[in-house]
Design a protein around this motif. Structure first.
Motif, short mmCIF file in Angstrom:
data_model
loop_
_atom_site.label_atom_id
_atom_site.label_comp_id
_atom_site.label_asym_id
_atom_site.label_seq_id
_atom_site.Cartn_x
_atom_site.Cartn_y
_atom_site.Cartn_z
N VAL A 174 10.47 4.44 -1.30
CA VAL A 174 9.61 3.61 -0.46
C VAL A 174 10.16 2.18 -0.26
CG1 VAL A 174 7.28 2.70 -0.15
CG2 VAL A 174 7.60 5.02 -1.01
N PRO A 175 10.64 1.49 -1.31
CA PRO A 175 11.10 0.11 -1.07
C PRO A 175 12.11 -0.04 0.07
CG PRO A 175 10.95 0.50 -3.42
CD PRO A 175 10.72 1.83 -2.75
N PRO A 176 13.20 0.75 0.08
CA PRO A 176 14.12 0.56 1.21
C PRO A 176 13.48 0.90 2.55
CG PRO A 176 14.98 2.19 -0.36
CD PRO A 176 13.71 1.70 -0.91
N ALA A 177 12.61 1.91 2.56
CA ALA A 177 11.95 2.26 3.82
C ALA A 177 11.07 1.11 4.31
CB ALA A 177 11.11 3.53 3.63
N SER B 269 0.82 -1.22 0.00
CA SER B 269 0.00 0.00 0.00
C SER B 269 0.85 1.26 0.00
CB SER B 269 -0.90 0.02 1.23
OG SER B 269 -1.73 -1.12 1.24
N ALA B 270 1.88 1.25 0.86
CA ALA B 270 2.71 2.44 0.97
C ALA B 270 3.22 2.89 -0.39
CB ALA B 270 3.87 2.19 1.93
N HIS B 271 3.56 1.92 -1.24
CA HIS B 271 4.11 2.27 -2.55
C HIS B 271 3.12 3.07 -3.39
CE1 HIS B 271 6.95 -0.76 -1.28
NE2 HIS B 271 7.75 -0.42 -2.27
N TYR B 272 1.82 2.77 -3.20
CA TYR B 272 0.84 3.42 -4.06
C TYR B 272 0.46 4.82 -3.61
CZ TYR B 272 0.62 -0.56 -7.03
OH TYR B 272 0.97 -1.52 -7.94
N GLY B 273 0.88 5.20 -2.42
CA GLY B 273 0.69 6.58 -2.00
C GLY B 273 1.79 7.47 -2.55
N SER B 274 2.84 6.85 -2.92
CA SER B 274 3.99 7.60 -3.40
C SER B 274 3.96 7.71 -4.93
CB SER B 274 5.26 6.89 -2.93
OG SER B 274 6.37 7.57 -3.38
N VAL B 275 4.98 8.30 -5.49
CA VAL B 275 4.98 8.56 -6.93
C VAL B 275 6.23 8.00 -7.59
CG1 VAL B 275 3.62 10.64 -6.82
CG2 VAL B 275 6.10 10.74 -6.50
N GLU C 80 6.42 11.55 -1.72
CA GLU C 80 7.16 10.37 -1.24
C GLU C 80 7.06 10.22 0.29
OE1 GLU C 80 9.74 7.46 -3.46
OE2 GLU C 80 8.94 9.34 -4.19
N SER C 81 7.19 11.32 0.99
CA SER C 81 7.30 11.24 2.45
C SER C 81 6.03 10.77 3.15
CB SER C 81 7.74 12.59 3.01
OG SER C 81 8.88 13.04 2.34
N PRO C 82 4.85 11.38 2.90
CA PRO C 82 3.66 10.92 3.64
C PRO C 82 3.37 9.45 3.39
CG PRO C 82 3.06 12.52 1.92
CD PRO C 82 4.53 12.49 2.01
N ALA C 83 3.65 8.97 2.19
CA ALA C 83 3.37 7.57 1.89
C ALA C 83 4.16 6.65 2.82
CB ALA C 83 3.72 7.27 0.43
N ILE C 84 5.42 7.03 3.07
CA ILE C 84 6.23 6.20 3.98
C ILE C 84 5.61 6.20 5.37
CG2 ILE C 84 8.49 6.01 5.08
CD1 ILE C 84 9.74 7.04 2.50
N MET C 85 5.16 7.39 5.82
CA MET C 85 4.54 7.50 7.15
C MET C 85 3.31 6.61 7.26
SD MET C 85 6.36 9.54 8.82
CE MET C 85 7.80 9.05 7.88
N GLU D 10 14.43 9.82 7.89
CA GLU D 10 14.87 9.32 6.60
C GLU D 10 14.00 9.84 5.47
OE1 GLU D 10 16.96 5.33 6.48
OE2 GLU D 10 15.29 5.04 5.11
N ALA D 11 12.70 9.91 5.74
CA ALA D 11 11.79 10.36 4.69
C ALA D 11 12.11 11.79 4.26
CB ALA D 11 10.35 10.27 5.17
N PHE D 12 12.68 12.57 5.19
CA PHE D 12 12.96 13.96 4.83
C PHE D 12 14.40 14.20 4.41
CE2 PHE D 12 9.04 14.27 7.27
CZ PHE D 12 8.28 14.95 6.34
N THR D 13 15.29 13.24 4.71
CA THR D 13 16.67 13.41 4.27
C THR D 13 16.98 12.50 3.10
OG1 THR D 13 17.46 11.73 5.82
CG2 THR D 13 17.45 14.00 6.59
N ASN D 14 15.97 11.82 2.61
CA ASN D 14 16.18 10.94 1.45
C ASN D 14 16.84 11.69 0.30
OD1 ASN D 14 14.99 10.12 -1.35
ND2 ASN D 14 15.05 8.26 -0.10
N GLY D 15 17.87 11.07 -0.26
CA GLY D 15 18.67 11.72 -1.29
C GLY D 15 17.88 12.24 -2.47
#
Ligand SMILES: Nc1ncnc2c1ncn2[C@@H]1O[C@H](COP(=O)(O)O)[C@@H](O)[C@H]1O
Ligand SMILES: Nc1ncnc2c1ncn2[C@@H]1O[C@H](COP(=O)(O)O)[C@@H](O)[C@H]1O
Ligand SMILES: Nc1ncnc2c1ncn2[C@@H]1O[C@H](COP(=O)(O)O)[C@@H](O)[C@H]1O
Ligand code: NA
Ligand code: NA
Ligand code: NA
Lengths: 326, 109, 326, 109, 109, 326
Positions: free
Chosen positions: F280-283, F98-104, F135-140, F170-175
């Protein structure tokens, strides 16, 4: 010159890289990417320089050569005296660090070129020759200083001669220097029609590629910040003061001896103020294995490079303007 | 080991670490000593008498190579004897231990 | 055509790379850089070729296909006869080497394109098809020659059939060939508007990227020079004479059979004269493991490639001019 | 070894070198034989019965993979027995030696 | 081994596999335990209790590091004892075996 | 809009990559090449977006931010309900997918930009902000869903809090996110003169570089096709249906709430329909180690990405046209 004209993309990308490192982002560029961009940039700067030199009077280049040799020999000696006399740094580390300051940083040079380009300032063709020349004498002087250090320390002089020869050969066959000289020769040799065909790759997209290079350098510099504690206050201070000393000689030589334009004086000053992180570190590691590499690398990459890129270049430019009476 | 003797041959395993620059000299010496098989892993790093060596350092790339070599005991002795005088110069380390070669692949030792 | 117009940057960079290798410089390009540039150049040449083909008559391409197949089959047989008859090379090495000469070198082809571009000579769209076609039949013939060699040597024919099928599949799924064919198809399929968007990347900066590729090839060729002793005088001589023989057939076929312009004849000649170092070496290593790779690699990379790049291309161009009566 | 028995377990260390192309077949066989842990190092080079293999050669890249595998003696025997018939085809080498597993990480052998 | 005692020193060979992210912690611990030499191979992959780790996967790069460490038996014991409490956290594996150090290179153990 | 205008080179290169994989070609791009191109493309898209945003009203960007947050939170919840309710997928795998589908997917976004460019359609500056934010909210949300899953499974909640904080950082410092935000800031800050100097690198050659990126993605997607069997029919179907559900919300929000042009609505739809394969995958691997990575990677790379690139984008564009009454 407004603030926004100071916001050269290349320098902002440098800041972004450093920021990424400071907030501990996982941002990382592939190491080979960096090597590739360096190869590309060196060729680009060589071609451009060669092309410019082909149309200028070669005799006029001679003073630049003398100036380069003077910086390469003189600045390490000054650095060594400061490090030994004021900092009480042990002789071998002092020698290794000093050698770096006789040499130049192609990255800083290119950033300065981007800076001048961003504000539309022109410059002479000769500084690029200095860039190519200055790496070698600095390595030689480093070796001489190391020999001197070993003598005053009373240590054995094992294999000094062989090392000297070995390093001299290396100083002249060093890949970066060869690439720079070779590209200069090619740039000077090819016809205008031929040059036009490779210009889009080596000139038109140059400034963009430089941004990626500087973002990577920012990360590299950021990594070294954490070593400041190990290196100590004196050396960190030296990493900021020494470029200013170099810059003083650079601006004087550029303005009074070489009599270049504001752009040219800025570049000469940058050359004198900058310090190597390409050819000199491996040479010093080989020549002075007793020296601690984290000293000279931290100074060069973590201290002097960022200082020059962020503060030095605009400062030297302002100085060149002042001398020119503008 | 309860495996039958036609499965295994007692051998020596030699493991050498040197600078990548010295690797070709080392392998030349090995071949001169009659070595018929070795495996090389490059891009290694490490700590030793000369301090740390980092293959991925930005400004000071220093790479080690690991050489693994399986051979019969007699051959091992010959190799070690012909390598020893040069090991001092190469630096790094050289280990030797016992192992069993599992019979199957073409003999290259 | 003045001397300076012969000084194509790409060829000068090749010389620089070779020079760096000869003076034992530590200059080294990351291996992945080379792979990336090859991918880029193959796509670029494919797109450009496909675009050109889309506007030309596809029926007219057929003679080029026949010529390519003829070279791919005929040249290895000639090479094999020379190697066996005159050189007394053992059958399997002769077979492995021969296969390389039926194939082509994309690097040489692109250098020739740069050369023609540098002096402003145009050429037909069809040679690029030959470039894409010639790799596969050469591998097949290499396998046939190996089978023949094994028969005359009285050796076992173990698994020949399986290998044949395996290699046939490989010859057609080979990455480089696929990339070339695929890009040609894409170049032919897309609209002009779409093509315009990717043109800056794949065409405008192409010639510059080619320079870096050739600098790397120069280093690679330089490395192989040291193997000349192992390879022997006969084979080194073969590496220079065989391209001339190929060139003879190439120029004849190009001029009399295909009736191309001077530029087109030059390219056809280059294709016939050049020899592979991409798809054929791994195929031969697999098909003829008994052959010594350092023979065919030294010939291909250390001998024939430099000869073609430095001497061959201008020579073939002069020949094409001569035949055209200019 | 004077360390106490609750610290160490006697085990076998298997070290296999094969072409990178055969690696996935080898690992498949290992998993079928019930292996629960292994380590793989790719991009290795070497010399063997088929001559030199250089992972960084320009025109003829040939890469080896080194597989290291720690397991109990019984398991080692089972693995060796099920690998042996294929080893001939894979080429390379397979060594086995004794070692001690230092108890601590989750058991994956 | 029929080699003379002045040629070889009996030693232990420690081989550790951990995630690349834990590597610097591990090496820090090693240095604290007085280790004077080690060799590191990065970019390794493997299978373990946490499933497969692939250093070359496109979207999920997981890299292991292999650390090889030769030292005297006493030193080995000290290292193992000081590493053990952390090994659980690091995961991976830690093997120890006997080997001989071939005298020649500067002693870095 | 003719068929040939649908044949965007970028999409054809994607197909070529997939084809290469399906016929088991040995075509392979160096992994670092992919990383480099991703870095380059992210910077390029960031700079371009930043430049566009600098000239637009920042207040108008707010609705885009709300929409992005809405998608990031809402879509994973919908996905989770479908996966649990219809698919009977175990809770932790459902959470991770699911998390993957909130992201882009930045790759899908850029392909859509290439598609719009190919047919000459313009779009608003704001969607690029959504790209950077989502990307970030999806991880949350993924983490929240995992916590919920663990609770309904009655499992231990070990260290949830620490993980939450760790992943938030991590979600906010992601490269990738940092690169995108940083480049946007730089694009907005620099003067037009400065921007012009880096435009050739970051804009002019952008579309060509995107082709190479998509060829590589095609190979990656092709590799994952072989895992369809392991993943099962339901999940493969979900990988096609879920983007359509996302697209439905995307097109509604884009048209009625954000009231963008056809191009803008297409981009917003693509953002809602696409799913992450970078941050998202590594998270999720870290946050939900119990979940099987081959599930979410196969869905994301082997299913949803190809669907969006080949079918989705033209479909969403047609939908946007329809809503706009054209
Ligand atoms: N005791 C040791 N255990 C493992 N590797 C070692 C050891 N000593 C040296 N090495 C390796 O050998 C390299 C060179 O060592 P040295 O010549 O002593 O600086 C180091 O960088 C290590 O990779
Ligand atoms: N005696 C040996 N010691 C170490 N490695 C070996 C040995 N024999 C073979 N190998 C490795 O196995 C690979 C393939 O061997 P082969 O199949 O015999 O050509 C070689 O390239 C080496 O990396
Ligand atoms: N039995 C074993 N043999 C060899 N390597 C192992 C073994 N168990 C674990 N490893 C290595 O340690 C890594 C992490 O293991 P783990 O923490 O158990 O997932 C694995 O990816 C392997 O590289
Ligand atoms: Na200086
Ligand atoms: Na040919
Ligand atoms: Na989405």
């Amino acid at each position: 010159m407004s603030i926004s004209s100071l916001l050269v993309p290349a320098i902002l990308f440098f800041a972004l890289g450093m920021f990424a490192c400071i907030i501990k982002s996982d941002l990382k560029f592939p190491p080979d990417m960096h090597k590739m961009i360096v190869i590309y940039l060196l060729i680009g700067i060589g071609l451009h320089g060669g092309k410019a030199l082909a149309t200028s009077n070669m005799g006029d280049a001679l003073p630049a050569v003398w100036a380069a040799l003077g910086f390469g020999v003189g600045l390490p000696i000054i650095a060594y005296i400061i490090l030994r006399g004021i900092g009480r740094i042990d002789p071998l580390n002092a020698a290794a660090i000093s050698a770096h300051y006789g040499s130049v940083s192609a990255g800083t040079y290119m950033t300065a070129v981007a800076f001048l380009g961003g504000i539309g300032v022109t410059y002479e063709a000769y500084p690029v020759i200095m860039l190519a020349i200055m790496e070698s004498p600095a390595i030689m002087i480093g070796l001489v200083l190391a020999g001197y250090s070993r003598k005053i320390m009373g240590g054995a002089q094992k294999g000094e001669k062989g090392m000297m020869k070995h390093l001299m050969i290396e100083a002249f066959t060093n890949g970066s220097i060869l690439l720079l000289f070779g590209s200069m020769a090619i740039g000077a040799a090819v016809s205008d029609t031929s040059y036009k065909k490779i210009e889009p790759f080596f000139e038109t997209i140059f400034m963009g590629a430089l941004c990626i290079f500087l973002a990577d350098m920012g990360m590299e510099a950021g990594k070294r910040l954490s070593e400041f504690k190990k290196v100590g206050v004196f050396l960190v201070g030296f990493g900021v003061v020494m470029p200013l000393i170099g810059a003083f000689f650079g601006i004087m030589v550029g303005h009074y001896y070489l009599q270049y334009s504001i752009g040219g004086v800025t570049l000469v000053t940058v050359l004198a103020a900058s310090c190597s992180y390409i050819a000199v570190p491996p040479a010093m590691r080989l020549a002075i294995p007793e020296a601690n590499p984290s000293f000279y690398l931290t100074l060069s990459l973590g201290c002097t490079f960022p200082f020059n890129v962020v503060i030095g270049i605009p400062l030297y430019y302002a100085g060149a303007q002042y001398l020119a009476g503008q | 080991m309860i495996m039958r003797p036609e499965t295994l041959i007692s051998m020596n395993r030699i493991e050498i670490v040197v600078d990548e620059e010295s690797l070709s000299d080392l392998l030349e010496l090995c071949r001169e000593a009659g070595v018929r098989g070795y495996t090389v892993i490059k891009q290694a790093g490490g700590l030793g008498s000369r301090g740390e060596r980092r293959p991925d350092d930005y400004a000071l790339e220093e790479k080690n190579a690991v050489v693994i070599l399986a051979c019969e005991e007699k051959q091992a002795e010959r190799i070690i004897m012909s390598l020893r005088p040069k090991l001092k110069e190469f630096g790094g380390m050289c280990l030797i231990s016992d192992c069993q070669w599992v019979i199957g692949p073409a003999a290259s030792y």
